[in-house]
Scaffold this active site. Structure first.
Site, mmCIF file in Angstrom:
data_model
loop_
_atom_site.group_PDB
_atom_site.id
_atom_site.type_symbol
_atom_site.label_atom_id
_atom_site.label_comp_id
_atom_site.label_asym_id
_atom_site.label_seq_id
_atom_site.Cartn_x
_atom_site.Cartn_y
_atom_site.Cartn_z
ATOM 1 N N GLU A 271 11.680 -9.220 30.100
ATOM 2 C CA GLU A 271 11.462 -8.077 30.996
ATOM 3 C C GLU A 271 9.973 -7.781 31.034
ATOM 4 O O GLU A 271 9.324 -7.768 29.993
ATOM 5 C CB GLU A 271 12.117 -6.781 30.470
ATOM 6 N N GLU A 325 17.121 2.455 39.647
ATOM 7 C CA GLU A 325 18.474 2.795 39.186
ATOM 8 C C GLU A 325 18.536 4.301 38.915
ATOM 9 O O GLU A 325 17.963 4.778 37.938
ATOM 10 C CB GLU A 325 18.806 1.985 37.933
ATOM 11 N N LYS A 328 19.668 5.955 35.356
ATOM 12 C CA LYS A 328 19.055 5.619 34.060
ATOM 13 C C LYS A 328 18.575 6.880 33.368
ATOM 14 O O LYS A 328 18.029 7.782 33.998
ATOM 15 C CB LYS A 328 17.884 4.649 34.249
ATOM 16 N N GLU A 334 11.512 5.636 34.317
ATOM 17 C CA GLU A 334 12.651 4.774 33.988
ATOM 18 C C GLU A 334 13.509 4.456 35.213
ATOM 19 O O GLU A 334 14.128 3.406 35.289
ATOM 20 C CB GLU A 334 13.540 5.428 32.925
#
Ligand SMILES: *[C@@H]1O[C@H](CO)[C@@H](O)[C@H](O)[C@H]1NC(C)=O
Ligand SMILES: *[C@@H]1O[C@H](CO)[C@@H](O)[C@H](O)[C@H]1NC(C)=O
Ligand SMILES: *[C@@H]1O[C@H](CO)[C@@H](O)[C@H](O)[C@H]1NC(C)=O
Length: 467
Positions: A271, A325, A328, A334
């Protein structure tokens, strides 16, 4: 002889010479992406698979074994890395049969149509706050799954690994002096030994963004943004012009310090990313910085460049992440690491076009028309005409043996038995292997004996498969 065989059988001479002289694939590697699904507004996996087929992304990493995703990526030419969620590691570690059950219920129904190439057991398992997670279970679960793959003859195709955060390191600077945290040494020794034994990569999630955010006065933004900054010198003489390289080499040093000597373990960045939005204090979390970082990260992934410590070892990279997202946990950043919004529009302008993809797959967003099977030009893999016969024979044996290729057509009475030559038989087997593994250029390497071609090598009744 072998050359005339190739020409006779339809590989155009100009194309062949072009490929031999220029070898346009030598500098091209794929780009991976993390496909997280903690959003309540994301498009269906089918739509996601369609979108990605027209881009340069050829590997997708997910955080579970979502059957809809496994199904959606079947026959797409895109490789998948699946995961055992942290809460299931203990179960998989408990016995051979628990591991077998995990694999046979979650993965077996989808292979080989879906190209699963790795299983990440746990995500940042050793550095999460959950103290119910038993460190020994991680290694045991990895070993159990590897045994399952061995017994099914799938251990070469599917690698077992685990992803770490940078917090497994005691310190990351200077890179050459980095070691794993003392408390993790026994576990890390077992894990790295396992990875070395099984030829699997060491995966680390590396975020220069967080290092910059937590210390903006000390860290040069250009250094964090994968730029070409003035550089930071390691006491051993290595020059670092960007932080990601320094982070990778810090992990490399920690791995080396375990004393596995020259048994090399490849480092993969599982990642890395940059948020386009953050909380009030997060000034660097902005679309322009995110665009700069991800663009450079993709260039980096596609180049064959290594790091100052190992300039020739190219680094596989998985961008974080595909989508913003909205569910999250944590700060605003984030939820804003995505390169796509949930409606499929790009968060910032990013060129994901695939140079080697046919059709109109360029710069595509969800809103635009996606053609059915856009991925890949029609490409095949054959043996290089002048490749050493002994090596080609070994490649043939590998493909028809552990490589799992169905070689019946090149045995006597098969449609591809004639011409009864090692190079011809190997070409058939290498192509089948290459198609089976999603047509990545590195799956046509075969110790330098393979060659990617745009002309169909099929002849007579002998058909070179293309998925
Ligand atoms: C592991 O999971 C399987 C499937 O859910 C279950 O049948 C089995 O009892 C579990 N084993 C352990 C030791 O928890
Ligand atoms: C990085 O900067 C140095 C010094 O300014 C320069 O010599 C080098 O060519 C640059 N490298 C790249 C890849 O731009
Ligand atoms: C690796 O180390 C072993 C044992 O020290 C040695 O025998 C071998 O030649 C080394 N291999 C390479 C490629 O350096």
């Amino acid at each position: 002889m072998a050359l005339s065989y190739l020409i006779k059988n339809g590989i155009a001479l100009p194309a062949l010479i072009f490929l031999l002289l220029l070898n346009p694939f030598s500098g091209v590697s794929g780009v991976g992406i993390n496909y997280g699904t903690l959003g309540n507004n994301l498009p269906s996996p089918k739509r996601v698979a369609q979108l990605l087929q027209s881009t340069l992304i050829d590997k997708v990493k997910i955080y579970d074994t979502n059957p809809d995703i496994l199904e959606a990526f079947s026959n797409t030419g895109i490789d998948l890395i699946v995961a055992v969620e942290n809460y299931l590691v203990s179960n998989v570690s408990s016995s051979a049969s628990a591991a077998d059950e995990w694999f046979s219920t979650r993965i077996v129904p989808f292979i080989p149509a879906t190209s699963v190439i790795a299983i990440a057991v746990g995500n940042e398992y050793l550095t999460t706050d959950d103290d119910k997670l038993d460190h020994n279970a991680l290694v045991k679960a990895m070993q159990n799954l590897h045994q399952v793959l061995l017994s099914r003859g799938l251990d070469r195709k599917i690698k077992v690994t685990t992803t770490h955060s940078m917090a497994v390191l005691a310190s990351s600077f200077p890179p050459s002096a980095s070691t794993f945290a003392t408390t993790l040494l026994p576990t890390m020794t077992a894990i790295v030994g396992f990875l070395a034994d099984t030829g699997s990569p060491f995966m680390v999630n590396a975020y220069p963004y967080f290092a910059y955010r937590d210390n903006p006065a000390m860290v040069n933004l250009e250094y964090a943004l994968l730029g070409n900054s003035t550089g930071v010198r390691d006491p051993k003489g290595y020059m670092y012009t960007n932080m990601l390289d320094a982070q990778i080499d810090a992990v490399r040093s920690a791995v080396s310090a375990l004393g596995f000597g020259n048994r090399s373990v490849e480092i993969t960045v599982s990642e890395s990313g940059w948020p386009s939005k953050g909380d009030a204090g997060e000034t660097a979390a902005a679309p322009d910085n995110a665009k700069t970082y991800i663009t450079r990260l993709i260039e980096r992934a596609q180049s064959n460049k290594g790091t100052p410590m190992k300039p020739r070892d190219s680094i596989e990279i998985f961008v974080f992440a595909l989508f913003n997202e909205n569910k999250k946990q944590g700060g605003v950043s984030e939820r804003n690491f995505g390169i796509f919004n949930s409606d499929g529009s790009k968060v910032y302008d990013l060129d994901l076009s695939c140079k080697f993809c046919s059709s109109n797959g360029n710069k595509m967003g969800f809103g635009e028309k996606v053609s059915g099977m856009a991925r890949g030009p029609s490409v095949w893999c054959v043996a290089k005409p002048h490749a050493d016969e002994k090596v080609v024979q070994a490649v043939l044996d590998f493909c028809c043996g552990p490589g799992g290729v169905d070689c019946r057509e090149i045995y006597e009475k098969g449609d591809c038995f004639e011409p009864d030559k090692v190079h011809a038989h190997a070409s058939y087997a290498m192509n089948a292997y290459y198609q089976m593994h999603g047509r990545n250029y590195w799956n046509c390497d075969f110790k330098g004996t393979g060659l990617v071609t745009f002309s169909d090598p099929s002849y007579g009744k002998c058909s070179y498969s293309q998925q």
